[in-house]
Design an enzyme around this catalytic site. Structure first.
Site, short mmCIF file in Angstrom:
data_model
loop_
_atom_site.label_atom_id
_atom_site.label_comp_id
_atom_site.label_asym_id
_atom_site.label_seq_id
_atom_site.Cartn_x
_atom_site.Cartn_y
_atom_site.Cartn_z
N ARG A 197 16.48 -8.39 -8.10
CA ARG A 197 16.06 -9.79 -8.19
C ARG A 197 17.14 -10.78 -8.79
O ARG A 197 17.09 -12.15 -8.47
CB ARG A 197 14.66 -9.89 -8.81
CG ARG A 197 13.78 -9.30 -7.85
CD ARG A 197 12.29 -9.32 -8.51
NE ARG A 197 11.40 -9.13 -7.54
CZ ARG A 197 10.11 -8.71 -7.63
NH1 ARG A 197 9.44 -8.70 -8.97
NH2 ARG A 197 9.36 -8.37 -6.77
N LYS A 220 -3.78 1.80 4.12
CA LYS A 220 -5.13 1.67 4.65
C LYS A 220 -5.22 0.45 5.74
O LYS A 220 -4.42 -0.49 5.61
CB LYS A 220 -5.85 1.12 3.44
CG LYS A 220 -6.07 2.11 2.37
CD LYS A 220 -6.77 1.51 1.18
CE LYS A 220 -7.49 2.87 0.34
NZ LYS A 220 -8.27 2.19 -0.75
N GLY A 256 6.47 -4.81 0.15
CA GLY A 256 5.95 -3.38 -0.77
C GLY A 256 6.65 -2.16 -0.03
O GLY A 256 8.17 -2.00 -0.30
N GLY A 274 3.79 -9.84 -2.09
CA GLY A 274 2.36 -10.37 -1.83
C GLY A 274 2.62 -11.55 -0.88
O GLY A 274 2.13 -12.04 0.04
P1 AMP Z 1 1.18 0.34 1.70
O1 AMP Z 1 1.06 -0.22 0.24
O2 AMP Z 1 -0.30 0.08 2.36
O3 AMP Z 1 2.20 -0.17 2.67
O4 AMP Z 1 0.67 1.85 1.46
C1 AMP Z 1 1.99 2.57 1.30
C2 AMP Z 1 1.63 4.00 0.78
O5 AMP Z 1 0.92 4.79 2.10
C3 AMP Z 1 2.63 5.06 0.25
O6 AMP Z 1 2.55 5.13 -0.90
C4 AMP Z 1 2.49 6.27 1.24
O7 AMP Z 1 2.68 7.31 0.74
C5 AMP Z 1 1.03 6.01 1.83
N1 AMP Z 1 0.75 6.63 3.01
C6 AMP Z 1 1.55 6.54 4.33
N2 AMP Z 1 0.90 7.34 5.00
C7 AMP Z 1 -0.12 8.04 4.68
C8 AMP Z 1 -0.72 9.11 5.07
N3 AMP Z 1 -0.87 9.67 6.12
N4 AMP Z 1 -1.71 9.59 4.17
C9 AMP Z 1 -1.87 9.13 2.74
N5 AMP Z 1 -1.18 8.21 2.24
C10 AMP Z 1 -0.15 7.64 3.27
#
Ligand code: AMP
Length: 395
Positions: A35, A197, A353, A376
């Site tokens: 940064r 999610k 992220g 964010g």
């Molecule tokens: P996000 O912050 O929503 O982009 O989520 C990122 C996180 O999703 C990472 O830490 C990954 O380990 C997790 N992730 C990706 N694929 C899977 C999966 N199939 N099952 C559980 N966690 C997952």
């Protein structure tokens, strides 16, 4: 957009809102300079024109004057990145702070104390913003990471500078990169959304459906969709409450002519760990006791073909649990395909992220067209929101 290049900074005392919210270790040393390096071009430009720089940032979320979160800890790192002496001012507003800013000579750099030591920063207090504005004669915002906050130093302060304010070069690059995907993307436009999610990505998917031609869904989100479609998800992460929503999104995509691509096969483990036993399953047939943690080989080939056929690519969220090396192949494959498409002339933007973390971990940093510095702020931009820090600069 008022840009840095259009201004004359000679003899101006320029307040630059930077994002120096950097990680520190237990000895309060900076562990990642990204940064600080990202703010360097703007600071260098102002100095080369004979202006002085007053650097304003937050660090963490202090409750009052938490000494652990003092920006004094990063002064040396800022100085070594810039290759210049950097002074530090332990107050942010008031006579002492104003005197310190007035005493810097053209070409000088002064780092101010953590602006969030004052709770008025976060509440966007107008008097506090006015007092901050007295530190300089010109205002530059180069902090994309906080552009989605209507805070005093990112947004409210701008009204005290009328025409004497502009985008820093980092902020300008971020805004142009997002525009290149959201408004001016060359077709076919592809979004690759992964991560954990569906619930956290619904607004993004909805907003993107108006802009894109293809959507690849990866990561843990997949299993809410496959369950909704009647598939067996075994122990895979799934949000049954969102199945209905997932079906609505598929329906909306169809109406809007957006092609949605889910994996066809997955690599699953018999435990949520790197050393779990592995098996590949059809995405719709994951048995009990198995948790899908990565895209399978057929999916990697399928996604590769789609990625190589697109001219504009947005990537947000890993394709699997990339933190486990044994389940990182799908994420690495996507990175390789995007890098190849970029080499062939596609514009690729990685943002928000964990996909940024994955890109860095697997060495794709110089193979993408643009990697966003804002988590964010990037996500809110993809949701189609106007960021307050950016809107305020355009007034
Ligand atoms: P996000 O912050 O929503 O982009 O989520 C990122 C996180 O999703 C990472 O830490 C990954 O380990 C997790 N992730 C990706 N694929 C899977 C999966 N199939 N099952 C559980 N966690 C997952």
């Amino acid at each position: 957009m008022r840009t840095l290049q259009q201004q004359n900074f000679k003899n101006q005392r320029v307040i630059i809102r930077v994002d120096f919210n950097v990680p520190l270790n237990d000895s309060q040393e900076v562990t990642d300079l990204t940064r600080i390096q990202a703010a360097k071009p703007t600071i260098q430009h102002i100095i080369s024109q004979g202006g002085s720089c007053i650097l304003l940032s937050h660090l963490g979320r202090p409750k009052g004057n938490d000494p652990k979160l003092s920006l004094s800890h990063i002064r040396k790192s800022v100085s070594s990145v810039l290759g210049l002496p950097v002074d530090f001012c332990s107050t942010t507003i008031g006579d002492e702070a104003e005197a310190a800013t007035k005493s810097i000579l053209p070409g000088g750099v002064l780092l101010m104390e953590n602006v969030r030591y004052h709770e008025e920063e976060v509440s966007g207090d107008i008097t506090f913003s006015k007092n901050l504005s007295k530190l300089g004669t010109f205002y530059v915002n180069d902090a994309f990471g906080t552009a989605h906050r209507a805070h005093a130093s990112t947004t409210i302060i701008t009204q005290f500078f009328k025409e004497r304010k502009c985008f820093g070069s980092l902020l300008e690059k971020e805004v142009l990169a997002i525009e290149k995907v959201m408004d001016k993307g060359e077709s076919p436009i592809l979004a690759i959304l992964g991560g954990a999610k569906v619930s956290s990505k619904i607004t993004i998917i909805e907003s993107l459906l108006d802009k894109i031609d293809h959507l690849i869904i990866g990561g843990g989100m997949v299993y809410t969709f496959t369950k909704a479609l009647g598939g067996k998800v075994g122990n895979s992460i799934c949000e049954p409450d969102y199945c209905e929503h997932a079906l609505e999104l598929l329906e909306k995509a169809k109406t809007k002519g957006v092609k949605i691509h889910l994996p066809v096969d997955v690599l699953a483990g018999d435990d949520f760990s790197n050393n779990a036993s592995q098996k590949t399953f059809d995405v719709m047939e994951i048995p009990e006791g198995w948790e899908a943690m990565d895209a399978g080989p057929k999916s990697q080939t399928l996604f590769n073909d789609i990625i190589l056929g697109c001219k504009t690519i947005l990537w947000n969220g890993p394709m699997g649990v990339f933190e486990f090396p044994n389940f990182a192949k799908g994420t690495i494959a996507a990175g390789n395909s995007i890098a190849a498409a970029t080499k062939e002339g596609a514009f690729s933007l990685v943002g928000g992220g964990d996909s940024v973390a994955a890109v860095k971990l697997f060495g794709f940093e110089n193979k993408m067209s643009y990697i966003s510095t804002g988590g964010g702020a990037m996500l809110e931009s993809l949701e189609g929101k106007t960021l307050p820090g950016i809107a305020a600069l355009k007034k």
